[in-house]
Every structure is written in C-alpha cells, then in structure tokens.
Design an enzyme around this catalytic site. Structure first.
Site: not given
Length: 191
Positions: A11, A83
């Site tokens: 990201h 994550e």
C-alpha cells in the site's frame, strides 16, 4: 499450462508510516504522497500495457484505497492479505519493535505473548491466500495489494538469492506455476 503472473504490491504511504508508528491490524489513512504514488503506479501500469484480469486487496482501508487509485476495476477484499497483527504494540512507536532475529529474518514469535501473530502464522496465511488466488483457473495476471510485514514474510519463503526492500507502493512481479512463485523484478515509484 503457461505460467501466471502476480503483481504483489505494498500500500501507499500512511500517516502511521510518516509518524514511524507500528500499524498492523490497526489502520491509518493514506497521506497525499501515498495517494499520489498509487496514482503513479496506475499510470505506469497503463503505459506498460499491464492489465489485470483480477485484483485483490487486504481488507484494510490503506490497501483498498491504494488499489482504487491504481485501477477502477472491481476487486475482492481478502483477510488473508492483511498485515501482521502486532498485538498490544499496534499504534506504538516503531522504536519498540524488537531486533530482527537474523537466523529467521523476522521477528519470529516475539508478538505472540502480546496478542499478536507469529512470523510463521503470517507466512502461512499470506502464502496460502496467494496460492488459492493463483490456482483459480481464470486468474492469469493478478494484482494483489497487501502490507510490508505480510509481504516480507511471503518474500522470505520464495526469494532466497537476495534481500529485497519493500517500500510503499512498490510492486513485486512473480511468475507462478505448479504452486510455486518465482521472483522476477520490483517496480518502484520514482520521486
């Protein structure tokens, strides 16, 4: 059967990245730079004629927002791309991270007693998710947006020959065949 292609992307920059805070399961919005860099990657893919038959994102906002800056195509959100969960360390200063265990190239089990995941758990989860994605018969060229720690653990499994830096908005290209990933190159956003 021809090999398939995976573009595994981190990201864009977030407020927590900028502030050097640990962000795993918690979330933080993209910065203006994060949005601009994601748009640059989308433009680069367009210039290079790189199109995706399918796109996937972590369920976390920073990954979805990054993907939406790159392409307007529909995508699927998958928890397996999330994550690493750092437990009670979430939102704290990165200075509290333990030293990396050089023998395994990661934090190992450090975060488990604090409500987080082990390195092995993260690696299995991300690897299994990406294999499931690539095994879908109509997935030939895929974009998946994930996170630095999750991608790092995936890379440790498949890239032995050299250390790779996984910066915000970098996209790693892998070929995929017979349930194995082969690293080809990393696409970086130039400032």
């Amino acid at each position: 059967m021809m090999s398939k292609t995976l573009y595994l992307m981190r990201h864009g920059q977030t407020q927590f990245n900028q502030l050097h805070k640990i962000q795993g399961a918690c979330d933080s919005p993209l910065t203006k730079k994060g949005i601009a860099d994601a748009k640059k990657v989308g433009q680069l893919f367009q210039r290079e004629g790189i199109e995706f038959d399918h796109a996937y994102s972590s369920t976390q906002e920073r990954a979805c927002d990054t993907l939406e800056q790159i392409t307007k195509q529909p995508y699927q959100r998958l928890k397996g791309l999330k994550e690493w969960n750092f437990g009670v360390f979430e939102g704290e200063s990165e200075r509290l991270n333990p030293p990396v265990d050089k023998s395994v190239g990661s934090y190992g089990d450090f975060f488990v007693p604090y409500g987080g995941e082990s390195a092995d758990q993260v690696q299995r989860r991300v690897n299994q998710t990406l294999i499931e994605i690539m095994e879908r018969p109509d997935n030939q060229q895929v974009l998946a947006v994930s996170h630095g720690g999750a991608i790092h653990m995936f890379v440790l499994k498949w890239v032995k020959e050299h250390k790779l830096h996984i910066s915000n908005c970098s996209a790693m290209k892998f070929s995929y065949d017979n349930k194995a990933f082969n690293y080809e190159k990393t696409i970086e956003v130039n400032d």
